[in-house]
Structure formats: C-alpha cells, structure tokens
Design an enzyme around this catalytic site. Structure first.
Site, PDB file in Angstrom:
ATOM      1  N   SER A 145      32.303  38.878  46.708  1.00  0.00           N
ATOM      2  CA  SER A 145      32.853  39.597  47.997  1.00  0.00           C
ATOM      3  C   SER A 145      31.105  39.870  48.929  1.00  0.00           C
ATOM      4  CB  SER A 145      33.913  40.664  48.267  1.00  0.00           C
ATOM      5  OG  SER A 145      33.973  41.527  48.959  1.00  0.00           O
ATOM      6  N   TYR A 158      38.529  48.191  45.289  1.00  0.00           N
ATOM      7  CA  TYR A 158      38.035  46.593  46.404  1.00  0.00           C
ATOM      8  C   TYR A 158      36.829  46.532  45.421  1.00  0.00           C
ATOM      9  CZ  TYR A 158      37.801  41.922  48.207  1.00  0.00           C
ATOM     10  OH  TYR A 158      38.079  41.308  48.748  1.00  0.00           O
TER      11      TYR A 158
END
Ligand code: NAP
Length: 253
Positions: A145, A158
């Site tokens: 990410s 996350y």
C-alpha cells in the site's frame, strides 16, 4: 518473457476489486487460477474462464490461518501445483488513534499480515521443492500500500500491517532468493474499490486525493494487473524484495 502459459496461480481475495483485476490479468497471460474468497468468487471464475483458462474456487476465511493448509492442498488437487501466489486479501478499519480498539487492531493485522506470512510459508515449502526438482522459479506477489511508505491517518492497524508487508517481502526475498523463489510486492495507490468506497464518497477527501495524483484519476483494478503479470513472469526473475508502486505518480509528489 511475460507469458504465464501453463503456470498455476493462487489469488487470495479474488471476489472483487484488485484481486479480481489481478486474477483476470494473470489468466489473460495464460495462467490457471485458484480463486480464494470468503465466499465463492463465481463472477471472477466466469471472467477467467472467458479467457480460456481454468479457474477453481477455494472458499476460505483468512482472518485466521486455520484454512491455510486446505487452501494449498485444494489448489494442488485442482491445478497440480502452485507457481504463483498473490497475497491480496485485505481489510481496513478507520477510527481515531485515541479510540482505536483491540478488535480492529487484531482483525486487520491477522488478515493483512499474519495470513500473508503463513500463506507464503505454506506455498513456499512446495515451491522450494519444485524449484530444486525442475528449476521452475516460484513467484510470490504481496499487495502492499502507499501506507507501506507513508503514515496515513485514522488507520493505525492498516498502516502497521502494510508496513509489515513491506518488511516481510524483503525478509522472504532474502531467505528464498537462493531457493528459487522471487518475493516482491505491489503498492497500489488510490484504486476505486470497496476498500476506498468511504473516501470516494467523501466529497472533500475525494477532491483532495484527485488533486494530489499526477494522473488526475483514481486507479482501476486493471491498472494493477499488468504489474502482477510482470512480477509473476520470467521477465522479473532477477527482481527481489522490490515494492513496486502503481500509484499514478502519488509517491513522486
Ligand atoms: P476489496 O474490493 O474490499 O477487496 C478485498 C478482497 O479481500 C475481497 O475479495 C475480500 O473478500 C477479501 N478478503 C477480505 N477479508 C478476507 C478474509 N478474511 N478472507 C478471505 N478474503 C478476504 O478491496 P481492494 O481495494 O481490492 O483490496 C485488495 C487489496 O489491495 C487489499 O490488501 C488492500 O489493502 C490493498 N490495497 C487497496 C488499495 C485501494 O486503493 N483500493 C490501495 C492499496 C492497497 P470479500 O469479498 O469476502 O469481502
């Protein structure tokens, strides 16, 4: 160099979004695919079959590592072996750091990072054997990410999990490069999927995001497919531990 004819791949989280985009791209390049999802990825199966490739459905909830052994054995039973593993399944939970709960921590870290490691271990054990027998290199592609590189906001578990994915990608490359396995990652930028639905729906955040992306548009799951084909192919045999940003230029700003 780029074709995947005869190669057998596992794609986790293949029901929707980036996983679906990657599965279809691998199939277009010639691979047969085991589609792993919490529910049967029937739509993706039809899309893979439309490319003339075999697609088997493997139902598994990767919020725990309990089904990992079954996922690998069902794939070997259905496709014969595993040449490519795409660790894509992932979730996100949003809350202020001051309020963030242990449940939201564990759910995200277990799915995004723990399952990714133990899937890699289970598949890696077979890939090492196959590479020593017939020289075919195994390919593991992890989905990282922007928050592998940046801090983000209101997504502590996350960010922790995706930073961990970056570290694990390098660790596994270090350990397995000499054993016939390539381990790399793709770091998608802002891609229009369920994962980012809340951001797309927020007019202010949506505008701010678009203003910062040099390409001036949200990415599409098909934008990630080409990078996955490349990292899964012979063309990437000498690439190890790399985290390839596919982000419309976001990190270049
Ligand atoms: P998505 O459409 O929500 O897809 C996530 C996929 O993961 C779904 O197929 C989902 O299955 C599956 N999944 C979630 N939890 C699972 C579990 N416990 N067991 C098995 N499968 C599970 O979102 P996406 O954007 O395509 O996300 C795919 C990956 O890309 C994630 O790792 C995400 O963190 C990463 N990513 C996305 C973006 C972005 O901008 N969209 C950016 C960077 C990274 P269900 O259909 O059952 O929910």
């Amino acid at each position: 160099m780029f074709n995947l004819i005869g190669r057998k791949a596992i794609v986790t989280g293949a029901n929707t979004g980036i996983g679906q985009g990657i599965a279809v791209a691998l199939a277009k390049a010639g691979a047969d695919i085991a589609l792993v999802g919490r529910s049967a990825a029937a739509e993706t199966q039809a899309m893979v079959q439309a490319e003339g490739r075999k697609a088997i459905l493997v139902e598994a909830d990767l919020s725990s590592i309990e089904p990992v052994g079954d996922v690998v054995s069902q794939t070997i039973e259905g496709l014969g072996r595993v040449d490519i593993l795409v660790n894509n399944a992932g979730i996100i939970r949003r809350e202020d750091a001051l309020e963030f709960s242990e449940a939201d921590w564990d759910a995200v870290v277990d799915t995004n990072m723990k399952a990714l490691f133990f899937m890699s271990q289970a598949v890696g054990r077979h890939m090492v054997d196959w590479a020593s027998q017939d020289g075919a290199r195994g390919k593991i592609v992890n989905i990282a990410s922007m928050l592998t590189f940046q801090g983000g906001i209101r997504v502590p578990s996350y960010t922790a999990s995706k930073s961990g994915v970056g570290g694990l990608t390098k660790l596994l490359a270090n350990e397995w490069a000499s054993k016939g396995i390539n381990v790399n990652a793709i770091a998608p930028g802002y891609i229009a999927t369920n994962n980012t639905a809340a951001l797309q729906a927020d007019e202010t955040r949506n505008r701010q995001i678009l203003e910062r992306i040099p390409e001036g548009r949200w990415g599409d799951p098909t934008d990630i497919g080409g990078a996955a084909v490349f990292l899964s192919s012979k063309a990437a045999d000498y690439i190890q531990g790399h985290i390839l940003a596919v982000d419309g230029g976001w990190l270049a700003r």
